[in-house]
Design an enzyme around this catalytic site. Structure first.
Site, PDB file in Angstrom:
ATOM      1  N   TYR A  41      19.056  -7.046   1.421  1.00 54.93           N
ATOM      2  CA  TYR A  41      17.764  -6.332   1.485  1.00 54.93           C
ATOM      3  C   TYR A  41      16.790  -7.121   2.358  1.00 54.93           C
ATOM      4  CZ  TYR A  41      13.480  -4.086  -0.388  1.00 54.93           C
ATOM      5  OH  TYR A  41      12.278  -3.425  -0.548  1.00 54.93           O
TER       6      TYR A  41
ATOM      7  N   VAL B  68       4.207  -2.610  -5.286  1.00 60.49           N
ATOM      8  CA  VAL B  68       3.687  -1.245  -5.389  1.00 60.49           C
ATOM      9  C   VAL B  68       4.404  -0.537  -6.539  1.00 60.49           C
ATOM     10  CG1 VAL B  68       3.215   0.885  -4.124  1.00 60.49           C
ATOM     11  CG2 VAL B  68       3.519  -1.243  -2.850  1.00 60.49           C
TER      12      VAL B  68
ATOM     13  N   LYS C 271      15.139  -5.822   5.785  1.00 58.77           N
ATOM     14  CA  LYS C 271      13.685  -5.728   5.941  1.00 58.77           C
ATOM     15  C   LYS C 271      13.213  -6.557   7.140  1.00 58.77           C
ATOM     16  CE  LYS C 271      13.012  -2.709   2.959  1.00 58.77           C
ATOM     17  NZ  LYS C 271      12.522  -1.417   3.403  1.00 58.77           N
TER      18      LYS C 271
ATOM     19  N   LYS D 231       7.574  -7.468   1.992  1.00 58.83           N
ATOM     20  CA  LYS D 231       7.206  -8.884   2.044  1.00 58.83           C
ATOM     21  C   LYS D 231       8.429  -9.792   1.899  1.00 58.83           C
ATOM     22  CE  LYS D 231       6.534 -10.473  -2.680  1.00 58.83           C
ATOM     23  NZ  LYS D 231       7.667 -11.385  -2.741  1.00 58.83           N
TER      24      LYS D 231
HETATM   25  P1  NAP Z   1      11.622   4.664  -4.524  1.00 57.18           P
HETATM   26  O1  NAP Z   1      10.584   4.821  -5.573  1.00 57.18           O
HETATM   27  O2  NAP Z   1      13.019   4.381  -4.974  1.00 57.18           O
HETATM   28  O3  NAP Z   1      11.644   5.957  -3.582  1.00 57.18           O
HETATM   29  C1  NAP Z   1      12.507   5.953  -2.469  1.00 57.18           C
HETATM   30  C2  NAP Z   1      13.159   7.304  -2.284  1.00 57.18           C
HETATM   31  O4  NAP Z   1      14.104   7.162  -1.192  1.00 57.18           O
HETATM   32  C3  NAP Z   1      13.990   7.747  -3.492  1.00 57.18           C
HETATM   33  O5  NAP Z   1      13.938   9.133  -3.646  1.00 57.18           O
HETATM   34  C4  NAP Z   1      15.390   7.278  -3.087  1.00 57.18           C
HETATM   35  O6  NAP Z   1      16.426   7.941  -3.761  1.00 57.18           O
HETATM   36  C5  NAP Z   1      15.387   7.593  -1.618  1.00 57.18           C
HETATM   37  N1  NAP Z   1      16.428   6.863  -0.893  1.00 57.18           N
HETATM   38  C6  NAP Z   1      16.642   5.525  -0.912  1.00 57.18           C
HETATM   39  N2  NAP Z   1      17.695   5.215  -0.150  1.00 57.18           N
HETATM   40  C7  NAP Z   1      18.159   6.382   0.358  1.00 57.18           C
HETATM   41  C8  NAP Z   1      19.242   6.727   1.214  1.00 57.18           C
HETATM   42  N3  NAP Z   1      20.079   5.797   1.677  1.00 57.18           N
HETATM   43  N4  NAP Z   1      19.429   8.007   1.553  1.00 57.18           N
HETATM   44  C9  NAP Z   1      18.586   8.966   1.084  1.00 57.18           C
HETATM   45  N5  NAP Z   1      17.558   8.713   0.261  1.00 57.18           N
HETATM   46  C10 NAP Z   1      17.345   7.438  -0.097  1.00 57.18           C
HETATM   47  O7  NAP Z   1      11.226   3.468  -3.533  1.00 57.18           O
HETATM   48  P2  NAP Z   1       9.763   2.893  -3.114  1.00 57.18           P
HETATM   49  O8  NAP Z   1       9.430   1.782  -4.034  1.00 57.18           O
HETATM   50  O9  NAP Z   1       8.829   4.011  -2.892  1.00 57.18           O
HETATM   51  O10 NAP Z   1      10.150   2.205  -1.722  1.00 57.18           O
HETATM   52  C11 NAP Z   1       9.924   2.833  -0.472  1.00 57.18           C
HETATM   53  C12 NAP Z   1      10.039   1.795   0.630  1.00 57.18           C
HETATM   54  O11 NAP Z   1       9.057   0.784   0.406  1.00 57.18           O
HETATM   55  C13 NAP Z   1      11.390   1.086   0.667  1.00 57.18           C
HETATM   56  O12 NAP Z   1      11.784   0.879   2.004  1.00 57.18           O
HETATM   57  C14 NAP Z   1      11.102  -0.243   0.018  1.00 57.18           C
HETATM   58  O13 NAP Z   1      11.954  -1.263   0.491  1.00 57.18           O
HETATM   59  C15 NAP Z   1       9.666  -0.496   0.459  1.00 57.18           C
HETATM   60  N6  NAP Z   1       8.951  -1.433  -0.407  1.00 57.18           N
HETATM   61  C16 NAP Z   1       8.594  -1.099  -1.680  1.00 57.18           C
HETATM   62  C17 NAP Z   1       7.915  -2.040  -2.469  1.00 57.18           C
HETATM   63  C18 NAP Z   1       7.476  -1.713  -3.872  1.00 57.18           C
HETATM   64  O14 NAP Z   1       6.857  -2.589  -4.494  1.00 57.18           O
HETATM   65  N7  NAP Z   1       7.727  -0.547  -4.403  1.00 57.18           N
HETATM   66  C19 NAP Z   1       7.607  -3.299  -1.948  1.00 57.18           C
HETATM   67  C20 NAP Z   1       7.991  -3.604  -0.654  1.00 57.18           C
HETATM   68  C21 NAP Z   1       8.662  -2.656   0.120  1.00 57.18           C
HETATM   69  P3  NAP Z   1      17.056   7.223  -5.101  1.00 57.18           P
HETATM   70  O15 NAP Z   1      16.011   7.380  -6.174  1.00 57.18           O
HETATM   71  O16 NAP Z   1      18.300   7.997  -5.327  1.00 57.18           O
HETATM   72  O17 NAP Z   1      17.304   5.788  -4.723  1.00 57.18           O
END
Ligand code: NAP
Length: 276
Positions: free
Chosen positions: A155, A188, A159, A143
């Site tokens: 970021y 999330v 996005k 968002k």
């Molecule tokens: P998360 O809990 O950090 O899980 C993401 C996974 O991807 C982690 O294992 C992370 O490793 C890995 N990762 C990130 N960058 C990487 C890279 N360059 N190379 C290899 N592995 C990588 O994140 P999440 O909250 O699930 O987010 C997933 C997606 O949803 C992202 O694109 C995020 O922008 C999007 N999103 C999330 C939210 C939210 O509220 N959570 C809201 C809007 C959008 P590390 O732990 O080492 O970083």
């Protein structure tokens, strides 16, 4: 509803944790084979083991996605190991807070590399395999791209770029029957989110205030609710959906925040007045 995903090989970047892990688990539950591409070795293999013990196929490629050669190798590994690729979920990312005031051009570009470049690289390298299967791509955006957040220029730009690429690729890949869609989550609960919320002095209070602003149910979206839409978009059930940006956010971005107090207090004064 049978999504018809049984036996499909789906690459999920960032599949070791959070939203990506929920996607991998849901794919496995449908009989698909998720291939996790993530830099977190232990978390990736633990999840693969969990899925294999449950009797489903799953794989992992460990690598830092900001390096294009790792994207290429991840795709080659998947094709070599499984013989095909039916879907790509570009999901890995990190909200790293590189802002306009507190940031530098170098940090901005590093963040773009961490958050945007690998979406392109994964699609670029996976394209020949996706052409063969008429596969599908789902990009996980945020968002942030629509509303801004403050203090996170790179970021937000990444996005936004993912949303633009979703439309662009949907057009470019029409001729191959490859559908490309994006999902826009807002709030999330995941390891990344927890790390962010804990940067506040009073995380519980901050979380409470955020939840209060989410129209549907005053709660965060679950990673499973994101995964449900990802699976639908990957499946044949979404056969005429392409180039779309889907908001899975309990109405957070679009619904009138002013109605929040009314809509969510149906047992209270406002609610009963409104219901009459
Ligand atoms: P998360 O809990 O950090 O899980 C993401 C996974 O991807 C982690 O294992 C992370 O490793 C890995 N990762 C990130 N960058 C990487 C890279 N360059 N190379 C290899 N592995 C990588 O994140 P999440 O909250 O699930 O987010 C997933 C997606 O949803 C992202 O694109 C995020 O922008 C999007 N999103 C999330 C939210 C939210 O509220 N959570 C809201 C809007 C959008 P590390 O732990 O080492 O970083």
């Amino acid at each position: 509803m049978d999504l018809g995903l049984k036996g499909k090989i789906i690459v999920v970047t960032g599949g070791a944790k959070g939203i990506g892990a929920a996607i991998a688990r849901h794919l496995a539950a449908e009989g698909a084979c998720p291939v996790i591409v993530d830099r977190e070795e232990q978390a990736s293999w633990e999840l693969v083991e969990e899925l294999r013990e449950a009797g489903v196929a799953a794989g992992a490629y460990i690598g830092e996605l900001s390096e294009p050669t790792n994207c290429r190798e991840a795709v080659y590994y998947t094709s070599r190991e499984y013989g095909r690729i039916d879907g790509l979920v570009n999901n890995a990312g990190i909200n790293d807070g590189i802002g306009l005031e507190y940031g530098s051009p170098e940090e901005f570009m590093t963040s773009i590399r961490n958050n945007l470049l690998h979406y392109y690289c994964m699609a670029h390298y996976a394209l020949p395999a996706l052409r063969e299967t008429q596969g599908s791509i789902v990009n996980i955006s945020s968002k942030c791209a629509i509303t801004g957040q403050g203090h996170t220029s790179a970021y937000a730009a990444a996005k936004g770029g993912q949303l633009a690429l979703t439309r662009e690729w949907a057009v470019e890949l029409l001729k191959y029957g490859i559908r490309v869609n994006a999902i826009i989550p807002a709030e999330v609960s995941t390891p990344m989110y927890e790390a962010w919320i804990n940067t506040f002095e009073h995380p519980e209070e901050k979380l409470h205030r955020i939840n209060a602003k989410i129209p549907l149910g005053n709660r965060m979206t679950t990673a499973e609710e994101i995964a449900n839409m990802v699976l639908f978009l990957l499946s044949e059930r979404a056969s005429h959906i392409t180039g779309q940006h889907m908001y899975i956010d309990g109405g957070y971005v679009h619904l009138d925040r002013a109605i929040d107090a009314i809509a969510n207090s149906i047992n209270g004064t406002y609610g009963s007045l409104r219901l009459k």
